[in-house]
Design an enzyme around this catalytic site. Structure first.
Site: not given
Ligand code: NAP
Length: 286
Positions: A108, A72
């Site tokens: 998004d 992304k």
């Molecule tokens: N519904 C939709 O259309 C849509 C669209 C986009 C994304 N999403 C969802 O949004 C979620 C995040 O996606 P993303 O692209 O933002 O991923 P990302 O950039 O990898 O960010 C992940 C986030 O989750 C936190 N995290 C992960 N595991 C954790 C844990 N065990 N304890 C505390 N914090 C934790 C990370 O914290 P750190 O910074 O500390 O690592 C970070 O803030 C995913 O589940 C994805 O499926 C949904």
């Protein structure tokens, strides 16, 4: 006599992993419903292959494509222009073609905003909102909430630097007030919060029993609890909030609306939203 054309217009998604991405199900259902000669392909593109993959879809005349993890941010330098809100978010999830140019967009946050307004019936303007996470989804959601007039955004993240940077970015670039809260112990949600959003991957398939470390017992009875996670739609957070009697919004809403926006950008046609929604629900066995 009708012109003969056996060719399909092509769109798709770049990601690694990509196999379990459900976007194609709703896009293909929509193409079929509108009788459009378009196809949506899931494309397994590893990080190092991104430049070649973008060159490849340009050469093949794709009308655009979605990007998911890990592309992304990286895709931005391979595009011809970036829409202002995608630039503000710092990530692109949808690329559309304008003539020969590839333009980066981010649907998004727009998808989330539409869901909160239409499916949950809440206008974020003037609201105090806690957002868990500071990754790509959180950046999209918080920027769009800020642009929609949220009064205060509280970014809660495990990694301090990432959370602080996002709060600073929102303060610098938007009119909202943002602050960062570290997440080193159970986060007690106070009764002055209007909306709680989980934009972390805690609870995402296959880790379906994982619950963000939050305590909802002091939350106001009408606080809306949203989860960005679409798979499974009923995350432990959504279930816990519903059991506590709070209104909820699951991640299918955001997934459908971000796809609806991308569909319209690509084809110029109004998508059959019900078809897209029910295709996804069917895929998730709902
Ligand atoms: N519904 C939709 O259309 C849509 C669209 C986009 C994304 N999403 C969802 O949004 C979620 C995040 O996606 P993303 O692209 O933002 O991923 P990302 O950039 O990898 O960010 C992940 C986030 O989750 C936190 N995290 C992960 N595991 C954790 C844990 N065990 N304890 C505390 N914090 C934790 C990370 O914290 P750190 O910074 O500390 O690592 C970070 O803030 C995913 O589940 C994805 O499926 C949904």
């Amino acid at each position: 006599m009708a012109e003969v054309n056996y060719r399909h217009e092509l769109v798709g998604a770049f990601g690694d992993p990509i196999d379990e991405n459900p976007t194609g199900i709703m896009m293909e259902a929509a193409f079929e419903a509108l009788n459009l000669p378009w196809r949506y392909q899931l494309l397994h593109v590893v990080e190092e292959a991104l430049p070649d993959a973008v060159r490849g879809v340009r050469a093949l005349g794709f009308q655009g494509f979605n990007c998911t993890i890990p592309h992304k941010v990286a895709v931005m330098r391979h595009l011809d222009d970036i829409a202002p809100d995608a630039r503000l978010i710092g990530a692109v999830n949808t690329v559309r073609r304008e003539g020969n140019a590839f333009i980066g967009e981010n649907t998004d946050g727009k998808g989330f905003l539409r869901g909160i307004r239409e499916d949950a019936g809440l206008d974020p303007a003037g609201k105090r909102i806690v957002v868990l996470g500071a990754g790509g989804a959180s950046r999209a959601v918080t920027v769009e909430l800020a642009l929609a007039g949220a009064a205060e955004l509280i970014v809660v993240n495990r990694t301090v630097q990432r959370g602080q940077q996002l709060a600073q970015h929102l303060n610098d670039k938007t009119d909202t007030t943002a602050r960062f809260r570290p997440w080193s112990e159970t986060l007690v949600i106070p009764n002055d919060v209007d909306v709680l959003v989980n934009a972390t991957s805690i609870g995402l398939y296959p880790d379906v029993d994982a619950m963000p470390d939050v305590d909802l017992s002091h939350a106001r009875d009408d606080m809306l609890v949203c989860d960005a996670i679409p798979n499974p739609p009923e995350t432990p957070l959504i279930k816990t909030a519903a059991a506590r009697g709070l209104p909820t919004l699951n991640g299918l809403s955001m997934l459908v609306y971000q796809g609806v926006t991308a569909f319209k950008m690509w084809t110029g046609q109004d998508p059959p939203e019900d078809v897209m929604k029910s295709a996804l629900q069917q895929a998730f066995g709902l």
